[in-house]
Design a protein around this motif. Structure first.
Motif, PDB file in Angstrom:
ATOM      1  N   MET A 245      45.281 120.336 -37.352  1.00 37.22           N
ATOM      2  CA  MET A 245      45.942 119.025 -37.421  1.00 37.22           C
ATOM      3  C   MET A 245      44.919 117.923 -37.153  1.00 37.22           C
ATOM      4  O   MET A 245      44.073 118.044 -36.272  1.00 37.22           O
ATOM      5  CB  MET A 245      47.071 118.947 -36.388  1.00 37.22           C
ATOM      6  N   ALA A 246      44.993 116.842 -37.911  1.00 35.69           N
ATOM      7  CA  ALA A 246      44.080 115.724 -37.722  1.00 35.69           C
ATOM      8  C   ALA A 246      44.345 115.029 -36.396  1.00 35.69           C
ATOM      9  O   ALA A 246      45.467 115.043 -35.878  1.00 35.69           O
ATOM     10  CB  ALA A 246      44.241 114.735 -38.875  1.00 35.69           C
ATOM     11  N   GLN A 247      43.305 114.435 -35.843  1.00 34.55           N
ATOM     12  CA  GLN A 247      43.456 113.680 -34.607  1.00 34.55           C
ATOM     13  C   GLN A 247      44.414 112.516 -34.830  1.00 34.55           C
ATOM     14  O   GLN A 247      44.316 111.797 -35.816  1.00 34.55           O
ATOM     15  CB  GLN A 247      42.100 113.162 -34.130  1.00 34.55           C
ATOM     16  N   ILE A 248      45.361 112.325 -33.890  1.00 29.73           N
ATOM     17  CA  ILE A 248      46.379 111.291 -34.046  1.00 29.73           C
ATOM     18  C   ILE A 248      46.059 110.058 -33.212  1.00 29.73           C
ATOM     19  O   ILE A 248      46.332 108.935 -33.611  1.00 29.73           O
ATOM     20  CB  ILE A 248      47.764 111.857 -33.670  1.00 29.73           C
ATOM     21  N   ILE A 249      45.467 110.256 -32.031  1.00 33.57           N
ATOM     22  CA  ILE A 249      45.118 109.157 -31.140  1.00 33.57           C
ATOM     23  C   ILE A 249      43.634 109.258 -30.789  1.00 33.57           C
ATOM     24  O   ILE A 249      43.198 110.296 -30.288  1.00 33.57           O
ATOM     25  CB  ILE A 249      45.943 109.199 -29.837  1.00 33.57           C
ATOM     26  N   ALA A 250      42.872 108.213 -31.038  1.00 28.09           N
ATOM     27  CA  ALA A 250      41.474 108.159 -30.610  1.00 28.09           C
ATOM     28  C   ALA A 250      41.448 107.575 -29.202  1.00 28.09           C
ATOM     29  O   ALA A 250      41.609 106.361 -29.020  1.00 28.09           O
ATOM     30  CB  ALA A 250      40.657 107.311 -31.574  1.00 28.09           C
ATOM     31  N   ARG A 251      41.250 108.436 -28.209  1.00 27.16           N
ATOM     32  CA  ARG A 251      41.438 108.036 -26.816  1.00 27.16           C
ATOM     33  C   ARG A 251      40.579 106.833 -26.415  1.00 27.16           C
ATOM     34  O   ARG A 251      41.035 105.921 -25.729  1.00 27.16           O
ATOM     35  CB  ARG A 251      41.145 109.211 -25.885  1.00 27.16           C
ATOM     36  N   GLY A 252      39.326 106.839 -26.819  1.00 29.56           N
ATOM     37  CA  GLY A 252      38.445 105.752 -26.419  1.00 29.56           C
ATOM     38  C   GLY A 252      38.930 104.398 -26.880  1.00 29.56           C
ATOM     39  O   GLY A 252      38.845 103.406 -26.134  1.00 29.56           O
ATOM     40  N   PHE A 253      39.467 104.323 -28.085  1.00 32.75           N
ATOM     41  CA  PHE A 253      40.015 103.071 -28.596  1.00 32.75           C
ATOM     42  C   PHE A 253      41.240 102.649 -27.784  1.00 32.75           C
ATOM     43  O   PHE A 253      41.435 101.461 -27.506  1.00 32.75           O
ATOM     44  CB  PHE A 253      40.393 103.221 -30.064  1.00 32.75           C
ATOM     45  N   ALA A 254      42.085 103.626 -27.423  1.00 30.01           N
ATOM     46  CA  ALA A 254      43.285 103.314 -26.652  1.00 30.01           C
ATOM     47  C   ALA A 254      42.929 102.773 -25.272  1.00 30.01           C
ATOM     48  O   ALA A 254      43.488 101.759 -24.822  1.00 30.01           O
ATOM     49  CB  ALA A 254      44.153 104.559 -26.519  1.00 30.01           C
ATOM     50  N   VAL A 255      42.003 103.429 -24.598  1.00 28.49           N
ATOM     51  CA  VAL A 255      41.594 102.989 -23.263  1.00 28.49           C
ATOM     52  C   VAL A 255      40.946 101.606 -23.337  1.00 28.49           C
ATOM     53  O   VAL A 255      41.244 100.718 -22.529  1.00 28.49           O
ATOM     54  CB  VAL A 255      40.627 104.012 -22.630  1.00 28.49           C
ATOM     55  N   GLY A 256      40.073 101.405 -24.307  1.00 25.03           N
ATOM     56  CA  GLY A 256      39.406 100.115 -24.451  1.00 25.03           C
ATOM     57  C   GLY A 256      40.377  98.984 -24.703  1.00 25.03           C
ATOM     58  O   GLY A 256      40.247  97.894 -24.129  1.00 25.03           O
ATOM     59  N   THR A 257      41.363  99.227 -25.563  1.00 26.84           N
ATOM     60  CA  THR A 257      42.359  98.192 -25.867  1.00 26.84           C
ATOM     61  C   THR A 257      43.194  97.865 -24.639  1.00 26.84           C
ATOM     62  O   THR A 257      43.451  96.691 -24.336  1.00 26.84           O
ATOM     63  CB  THR A 257      43.274  98.651 -27.009  1.00 26.84           C
ATOM     64  N   ALA A 258      43.633  98.904 -23.932  1.00 29.45           N
ATOM     65  CA  ALA A 258      44.441  98.682 -22.728  1.00 29.45           C
ATOM     66  C   ALA A 258      43.680  97.854 -21.705  1.00 29.45           C
ATOM     67  O   ALA A 258      44.220  96.906 -21.112  1.00 29.45           O
ATOM     68  CB  ALA A 258      44.866 100.020 -22.132  1.00 29.45           C
ATOM     69  N   LYS A 259      42.415  98.173 -21.496  1.00 33.73           N
ATOM     70  CA  LYS A 259      41.622  97.465 -20.484  1.00 33.73           C
ATOM     71  C   LYS A 259      41.443  95.994 -20.833  1.00 33.73           C
ATOM     72  O   LYS A 259      41.360  95.145 -19.941  1.00 33.73           O
ATOM     73  CB  LYS A 259      40.267  98.150 -20.316  1.00 33.73           C
ATOM     74  N   LEU A 260      41.385  95.687 -22.122  1.00 34.44           N
ATOM     75  CA  LEU A 260      41.257  94.286 -22.531  1.00 34.44           C
ATOM     76  C   LEU A 260      42.467  93.459 -22.108  1.00 34.44           C
ATOM     77  O   LEU A 260      42.356  92.249 -21.887  1.00 34.44           O
ATOM     78  CB  LEU A 260      41.086  94.198 -24.050  1.00 34.44           C
ATOM     79  N   LEU A 261      43.628  94.099 -22.000  1.00 33.39           N
ATOM     80  CA  LEU A 261      44.873  93.388 -21.714  1.00 33.39           C
ATOM     81  C   LEU A 261      45.254  93.417 -20.236  1.00 33.39           C
ATOM     82  O   LEU A 261      46.212  92.765 -19.835  1.00 33.39           O
ATOM     83  CB  LEU A 261      46.009  93.992 -22.536  1.00 33.39           C
ATOM     84  N   ILE A 262      44.535  94.195 -19.445  1.00 31.88           N
ATOM     85  CA  ILE A 262      44.920  94.391 -18.046  1.00 31.88           C
ATOM     86  C   ILE A 262      44.127  93.456 -17.145  1.00 31.88           C
ATOM     87  O   ILE A 262      42.889  93.469 -17.148  1.00 31.88           O
ATOM     88  CB  ILE A 262      44.705  95.854 -17.616  1.00 31.88           C
ATOM     89  N   HIS A 263      44.850  92.671 -16.367  1.00 36.73           N
ATOM     90  CA  HIS A 263      44.219  91.845 -15.332  1.00 36.73           C
ATOM     91  C   HIS A 263      44.071  92.692 -14.084  1.00 36.73           C
ATOM     92  O   HIS A 263      45.056  93.138 -13.498  1.00 36.73           O
ATOM     93  CB  HIS A 263      45.063  90.603 -15.034  1.00 36.73           C
ATOM     94  N   GLN A 264      42.836  92.937 -13.681  1.00 36.41           N
ATOM     95  CA  GLN A 264      42.565  93.803 -12.538  1.00 36.41           C
ATOM     96  C   GLN A 264      42.394  92.952 -11.288  1.00 36.41           C
ATOM     97  O   GLN A 264      41.533  92.067 -11.237  1.00 36.41           O
ATOM     98  CB  GLN A 264      41.293  94.626 -12.796  1.00 36.41           C
ATOM     99  N   SER A 265      43.213  93.219 -10.271  1.00 36.65           N
ATOM    100  CA  SER A 265      43.061  92.508  -9.004  1.00 36.65           C
ATOM    101  C   SER A 265      41.793  92.998  -8.310  1.00 36.65           C
ATOM    102  O   SER A 265      41.409  94.159  -8.433  1.00 36.65           O
ATOM    103  CB  SER A 265      44.267  92.745  -8.112  1.00 36.65           C
ATOM    104  N   SER A 266      41.156  92.136  -7.583  1.00 38.26           N
ATOM    105  CA  SER A 266      39.922  92.513  -6.887  1.00 38.26           C
ATOM    106  C   SER A 266      40.228  92.976  -5.473  1.00 38.26           C
ATOM    107  O   SER A 266      41.076  92.425  -4.789  1.00 38.26           O
ATOM    108  CB  SER A 266      38.957  91.333  -6.840  1.00 38.26           C
TER     109      SER A 266
END
Length: 204
Positions: A1-22
């Protein structure tokens, strides 16, 4: 079966949208779990089997990464093996999944994963959000964490007490994915959209 989710892209996109408290740490939930489990078992009469699943404090990014792994494995499991793929689809799916989870990462206080695709059940407590909510509401953060954990442990008790529930939900999801002509990530997006609408309608 072909890969359905490219994990690195998913993690990178999520991190762009997440405000991380210090400077926000995570709790050790060992003692709090014992206290919360007694509350749930006394009120419901249901057993939790506390040693059989993990309870982990995470930050927003940690919650998103846990869910990326969990949802990617679930989508992989539910997607029919003969469903055709196309070039770049795994990356597009990953961006969609990362975007969905990134947008929710700042709102979730805790989550029970009944192990639809991961190896064993787990509860993820998003301490960043718990502390932020407690501060904004002028509440004790540990008391809020206890309240959230009681809620999540109640879900655990429900799944643990009704042995067929998890497999029945998996069977229904399999039927939905098999019958649908749209992609799994689009179905997941529809679920998130409905949850977002429900959350908005209940806000005060």
């Amino acid at each position: 079966m072909a890969q359905i989710i490219a994990r690195g892209f998913a993690v990178g996109t999520a991190k762009l949208l997440i405000h991380q408290s210090s400077g926000v740490g995570v709790r050790d939930y060992t003692a709090l779990a014992e206290k919360a489990s007694r509350v749930v078992e006394d009120l419901t009469g249901l057993e939790l089997d506390l040693p059989s699943f993990a309870i982990e404090g995470v930050d927003r990014r940690g919650w998103a990464e846990h869910n990326i792994d969990s949802y990617a494995a679930l989508i992989e499991r539910l997607t029919p093996p003969n469903r055709p793929g196309s070039a770049g689809m795994a990356e597009l799916n990953a961006v969609a999944l990362g975007g969905l989870l990134g947008s929710f990462a700042g709102k979730v206080l805790g989550q029970y994963d009944p192990a639809f695709a991961i190896s064993s059940p787990a509860i993820w407590m998003v301490d960043e959000n718990i502390d932020h909510f407690a501060h904004r509401a002028q509440l004790d953060a540990d008391e809020v964490a206890l309240w959230v954990l009681v809620h999540e442990l109640t879900h655990r008790a429900q799944f643990h007490a009704v042995g067929w529930f998890r497999e029945r939900l998996l069977a229904l999801m399999t039927q939905l994915f098999t019958a649908s002509t749209i992609s799994p990530i689009d179905l997941l997006g529809e679920v998130f959209a409905r949850l977002r609408g429900l959350s908005s309608s209940q806000s005060v």
